[in-house]
Motif scaffolding. Structure first.
Motif, PDB file in Angstrom:
ATOM      1  N   ILE A   1      42.398  49.722  44.448  1.00  0.00           N
ATOM      2  CA  ILE A   1      42.538  50.001  43.210  1.00  0.00           C
ATOM      3  C   ILE A   1      43.402  48.961  42.174  1.00  0.00           C
ATOM      4  CG2 ILE A   1      43.666  51.950  41.808  1.00  0.00           C
ATOM      5  CD1 ILE A   1      41.561  53.022  43.260  1.00  0.00           C
ATOM      6  N   VAL A   2      44.378  48.371  42.614  1.00  0.00           N
ATOM      7  CA  VAL A   2      45.147  47.315  41.923  1.00  0.00           C
ATOM      8  C   VAL A   2      44.300  46.342  41.651  1.00  0.00           C
ATOM      9  CG1 VAL A   2      46.914  45.650  42.003  1.00  0.00           C
ATOM     10  CG2 VAL A   2      47.347  47.845  42.969  1.00  0.00           C
ATOM     11  N   SER A   3      43.409  45.969  42.472  1.00  0.00           N
ATOM     12  CA  SER A   3      42.567  44.576  41.977  1.00  0.00           C
ATOM     13  C   SER A   3      41.422  44.902  41.093  1.00  0.00           C
ATOM     14  CB  SER A   3      41.421  44.186  43.253  1.00  0.00           C
ATOM     15  OG  SER A   3      42.432  43.827  44.478  1.00  0.00           O
ATOM     16  N   TYR A   4      40.732  46.406  41.029  1.00  0.00           N
ATOM     17  CA  TYR A   4      40.143  46.913  39.871  1.00  0.00           C
ATOM     18  C   TYR A   4      40.863  46.987  38.677  1.00  0.00           C
ATOM     19  CZ  TYR A   4      36.034  47.010  42.765  1.00  0.00           C
ATOM     20  OH  TYR A   4      34.754  46.671  43.854  1.00  0.00           O
ATOM     21  N   ALA A   5      41.909  47.529  38.733  1.00  0.00           N
ATOM     22  CA  ALA A   5      42.846  47.703  37.616  1.00  0.00           C
ATOM     23  C   ALA A   5      43.026  46.468  36.937  1.00  0.00           C
ATOM     24  CB  ALA A   5      44.370  48.300  37.964  1.00  0.00           C
ATOM     25  N   ARG A   6      43.407  45.315  37.546  1.00  0.00           N
ATOM     26  CA  ARG A   6      43.469  43.996  36.909  1.00  0.00           C
ATOM     27  C   ARG A   6      42.182  43.426  36.424  1.00  0.00           C
ATOM     28  NH1 ARG A   6      47.894  41.184  39.012  1.00  0.00           N
ATOM     29  NH2 ARG A   6      47.129  39.383  37.603  1.00  0.00           N
TER      30      ARG A   6
END
Length: 319
Positions: free
Chosen positions: A221-226
């Protein structure tokens, strides 16, 4: 309809095999569902095998991104093969049983390939994060050596986790009831049948589940948010469309896989009925491996171009 056998003895009856009740399908609809599941399984096998072959044959796809896709397809192929052949066999059997050792083996490989998919999804999210947020440094960050290291670490961690749960399950005793209300040897279903103390098993499931499932899910989730944040900095409709096309389909399958697994194994067992557990298990053991080839690869322009090149070469050879 199968009657639960009543096993009695002077001290304790040792279970040598389990009875898999399978899916609650009416007898008149059994053939229809058999054909449906067989079609799903063959589609899963064909789609994932096609991806592996294309990536192996086309030198233009020999990149970290497609190397991870190849490993994911292999994981999906094996993950589906752990449960589907036995399900199809039992749907045609009068006594859908599985030996005790075979049940533990099925549980081990189910955990192994399920965990492997979890880690590979994290590696793929990291690969896309580097490619979009640091395009100039992509080749140096995602080098072939680092890609191999990510895959090897994933295999080692999954081996440890699956073996840990299998050894903990092997120490338990099963007496009186050997009927599993499921279509495979699910860990939570086996714990409910055990007449031993299962507190350690449940504690390890909760602790290791947080490490194996929750942390990778948060990292994705963090990767795709970035990724979305990086693309939205470009004020254009094309950038926004690229963000959704890059992350939308991936996140849908990620949510389907992690959502059902976390809800099934990390939530208290009292909240999950047998029907709910079966439906949730079907989602990530049957549906997700079938959808992954289409969502992750066959919608990819490079994969479609590789498919066209392979077919063109075969036509030229035939001519």
């Amino acid at each position: 309809i199968y009657q639960r056998p009543s096993m009695t003895g002077q001290n304790q009856t040792i279970i040598s095999q389990f009875l898999l009740l399978g899916l609650p399908i009416p007898p008149e609809h059994l053939l229809l569902f058999y054909v449906l599941f067989l079609t799903i399984y063959l589609t899963t096998m064909l789609g994932n095998f096609l991806i592996i072959v294309l990536i192996h044959l086309d030198s233009r796809l020999h990149m970290p991104m497609y190397s991870l896709l190849s490993n994911l397809s292999f994981s999906d192929l094996c993950f589906s093969s752990v449960t589907m052949p036995k399900l199809l066999q039992n749907m045609q059997s009068q006594v859908p049983s599985i030996p005790y050792a075979g049940c533990l083996m099925q549980m081990y490989f189910f955990l192994f390939f399920g965990d492997l998919e979890s880690f590979l999804l994290v590696a793929m999210a990291y690969d896309r994060y580097v490619a979009i947020c640091f395009p100039l440094h992509y080749t140096s960050i995602m080098s072939p050596k680092r890609c191999v290291c990510l895959v090897v670490i994933s295999w080692l961690l999954t081996t440890f986790h699956a073996m840990l749960h299998t050894l903990l399950m092997a120490r338990l005793s099963f007496c009186a009831d050997n009927v599993i209300p499921h279509f495979f040897c699910d860990m939570s279903a086996l714990l409910k049948l055990s007449c031993s103390d299962t507190h350690i098993n449940k504690l390890v499931i909760f602790v290791m589940g947080g490490i194996i499932l929750v942390i990778p899910f948060v990292l994705i989730i963090v990767s795709y948010a970035r990724i979305v944040s990086s693309i939205l900095k470009v004020p254009s409709a094309h950038g926004i469309h690229k963000a959704f096309s890059t992350c939308g389909s991936h996140l849908s399958v990620v949510s389907l896989f992690y959502g059902t697994v976390i809800g099934l194994y990390l939530c208290p067992s009292a909240t999950n009925s047998t029907m709910k557990e079966t439906v949730m298990s079907m989602m990530y053991t049957v549906v997700t491996p079938m959808l992954n080839p289409f969502i992750y690869s066959l919608r990819n322009r490079d994969m479609k171009a590789a498919l066209a090149r392979v077919f063109c070469k075969k036509k030229i050879i035939l001519l």
